[in-house]
Design a protein around this motif. Structure first.
Motif, mmCIF file in Angstrom:
data_model
loop_
_atom_site.group_PDB
_atom_site.id
_atom_site.type_symbol
_atom_site.label_atom_id
_atom_site.label_comp_id
_atom_site.label_asym_id
_atom_site.label_seq_id
_atom_site.Cartn_x
_atom_site.Cartn_y
_atom_site.Cartn_z
ATOM 1 N N CYS A 1 0.824 -1.228 0.000
ATOM 2 C CA CYS A 1 0.000 0.000 0.000
ATOM 3 C C CYS A 1 0.852 1.270 0.000
ATOM 4 N N ASN A 2 2.146 1.127 0.323
ATOM 5 C CA ASN A 2 3.039 2.266 0.513
ATOM 6 C C ASN A 2 2.446 3.216 1.552
ATOM 7 N N THR A 3 2.049 2.621 2.703
ATOM 8 C CA THR A 3 1.365 3.379 3.747
ATOM 9 C C THR A 3 1.940 3.052 5.120
ATOM 10 N N VAL A 4 2.054 4.073 5.955
ATOM 11 C CA VAL A 4 2.460 3.908 7.346
ATOM 12 C C VAL A 4 1.201 3.935 8.196
ATOM 13 N N TYR A 5 1.067 2.938 9.083
ATOM 14 C CA TYR A 5 -0.088 2.818 9.980
ATOM 15 C C TYR A 5 0.391 2.945 11.423
ATOM 16 N N ASN A 6 -0.456 3.506 12.289
ATOM 17 C CA ASN A 6 -0.168 3.641 13.710
ATOM 18 C C ASN A 6 -1.034 2.675 14.502
ATOM 19 N N PHE A 7 -0.402 1.946 15.422
ATOM 20 C CA PHE A 7 -1.105 0.975 16.250
ATOM 21 C C PHE A 7 -0.879 1.300 17.724
ATOM 22 N N PHE A 8 -1.963 1.342 18.475
ATOM 23 C CA PHE A 8 -1.956 1.613 19.908
ATOM 24 C C PHE A 8 -1.907 0.286 20.660
ATOM 25 N N SER A 9 -1.029 0.214 21.660
ATOM 26 C CA SER A 9 -0.924 -0.994 22.482
ATOM 27 C C SER A 9 -1.130 -0.620 23.942
ATOM 28 N N ARG A 10 -1.937 -1.403 24.632
ATOM 29 C CA ARG A 10 -2.181 -1.135 26.051
ATOM 30 C C ARG A 10 -0.995 -1.567 26.914
ATOM 31 N N THR A 11 -0.077 -2.337 26.330
ATOM 32 C CA THR A 11 1.153 -2.752 27.013
ATOM 33 C C THR A 11 2.317 -2.569 26.042
ATOM 34 N N VAL A 12 3.525 -2.639 26.587
ATOM 35 C CA VAL A 12 4.692 -2.610 25.714
ATOM 36 C C VAL A 12 4.733 -3.944 24.990
ATOM 37 N N ASN A 13 4.606 -3.903 23.680
ATOM 38 C CA ASN A 13 4.494 -5.126 22.894
ATOM 39 C C ASN A 13 5.472 -5.042 21.732
ATOM 40 N N THR A 14 6.640 -5.679 21.900
ATOM 41 C CA THR A 14 7.656 -5.595 20.854
ATOM 42 C C THR A 14 7.640 -6.782 19.904
ATOM 43 N N GLU A 15 6.771 -7.730 20.124
ATOM 44 C CA GLU A 15 6.750 -8.945 19.313
ATOM 45 C C GLU A 15 5.643 -8.978 18.264
ATOM 46 N N LYS A 16 4.485 -8.470 18.580
ATOM 47 C CA LYS A 16 3.332 -8.616 17.704
ATOM 48 C C LYS A 16 3.480 -7.786 16.431
ATOM 49 N N ILE A 17 3.219 -8.426 15.301
ATOM 50 C CA ILE A 17 3.247 -7.768 13.997
ATOM 51 C C ILE A 17 1.848 -7.881 13.395
ATOM 52 N N PRO A 18 1.144 -6.769 13.244
ATOM 53 C CA PRO A 18 -0.215 -6.833 12.705
ATOM 54 C C PRO A 18 -0.218 -6.974 11.184
ATOM 55 N N PHE A 19 -1.388 -7.315 10.659
ATOM 56 C CA PHE A 19 -1.592 -7.345 9.216
ATOM 57 C C PHE A 19 -2.064 -5.976 8.769
ATOM 58 N N CYS A 20 -1.845 -5.677 7.525
ATOM 59 C CA CYS A 20 -2.244 -4.392 6.959
ATOM 60 C C CYS A 20 -3.764 -4.219 7.073
ATOM 61 N N PRO A 21 -4.220 -3.075 7.610
ATOM 62 C CA PRO A 21 -5.653 -2.832 7.715
ATOM 63 C C PRO A 21 -6.349 -2.727 6.354
ATOM 64 N N THR A 22 -5.596 -2.400 5.318
ATOM 65 C CA THR A 22 -6.170 -2.276 3.981
ATOM 66 C C THR A 22 -6.104 -3.591 3.222
ATOM 67 N N CYS A 23 -4.914 -4.186 3.156
ATOM 68 C CA CYS A 23 -4.720 -5.430 2.399
ATOM 69 C C CYS A 23 -5.287 -6.644 3.128
ATOM 70 N N LYS A 24 -5.316 -6.587 4.425
ATOM 71 C CA LYS A 24 -5.830 -7.638 5.317
ATOM 72 C C LYS A 24 -4.930 -8.866 5.443
ATOM 73 N N THR A 25 -4.143 -9.217 4.431
ATOM 74 C CA THR A 25 -3.345 -10.440 4.491
ATOM 75 C C THR A 25 -1.843 -10.179 4.500
ATOM 76 N N VAL A 26 -1.426 -8.947 4.350
ATOM 77 C CA VAL A 26 0.000 -8.626 4.273
ATOM 78 C C VAL A 26 0.514 -8.220 5.656
ATOM 79 N N PRO A 27 1.505 -8.974 6.209
ATOM 80 C CA PRO A 27 2.071 -8.555 7.493
ATOM 81 C C PRO A 27 2.865 -7.257 7.304
#
Length: 164
Positions: free
Chosen positions: A11-37
């Motif tokens: 998507c050539n896009t930067v997304y911001n993700f809020f975490s309720r804890t310090v989370n250095t491991e989790k990698i979300p999928f693209c909110p637009t593409c849905k399947t791209v980490p």
């Protein structure tokens, strides 16, 4: 409670993700593409300037945190031995830093560096090219583009705050 930045190449896009804890491991999928980490990015610190909310052109391209750390360590080590009277040494260091980080310089800066490599006076170059250098984007993400080829545009920044 941290906010993490992630980049989607598709998507050539930067997304911001809020975490309720310090989370250095989790990698979300693209909110637009849905399947791209997404790829975690090093966040740029906020700069507070009175009367300016979103200055145009000050967004940095997405950065690879590990590459940036290695580059900064290299830069710190090599700065001690640099001869300030030899602009060619500064150019070599700048090119090395550019290669290590994956950030490439704009065409104006490349021209200024080429002139310094030929031995031209840096002050004269700055006097002649200063306005051009101040008006162009200093860094370009990704690979150097060959002459006549199109560079990838700056990434879009999605202002939505997603849950991590």
């Amino acid at each position: 409670m941290p906010i993490y930045e992630f980049f989607c190449e598709q998507c050539n896009t930067v997304y911001n993700f809020f975490s309720r804890t310090v989370n250095t491991e989790k990698i979300p999928f693209c909110p637009t593409c849905k399947t791209v980490p997404l790829k975690r990015q090093m966040s740029v610190f906020a700069k507070i300037t009175p009367g300016r909310e979103d200055p145009a052109g000050e967004d940095m391209p997405p950065l690879d945190e590990n590459r940036m750390e290695r580059a900064m360590s290299m830069l710190a080590g090599e700065m001690d031995g640099i001869d300030e009277e030899d602009p060619r040494q500064a150019v070599r260091l700048m090119r090395k830093l550019s290669d290590m980080t994956g950030l490439h310089l704009g065409e104006g800066m490349e021209e200024a560096l080429r002139r310094m490599e030929r031995g031209e006076d840096p002050e004269q170059i700055e006097q002649e090219m200063g306005a051009l250098l101040e008006s162009e984007e200093p860094f370009l993400p990704g690979q150097k583009a060959a002459k006549g080829t199109k560079r990838r545009t700056q990434p879009r920044v999605d202002e939505t705050l997603y849950d991590l």
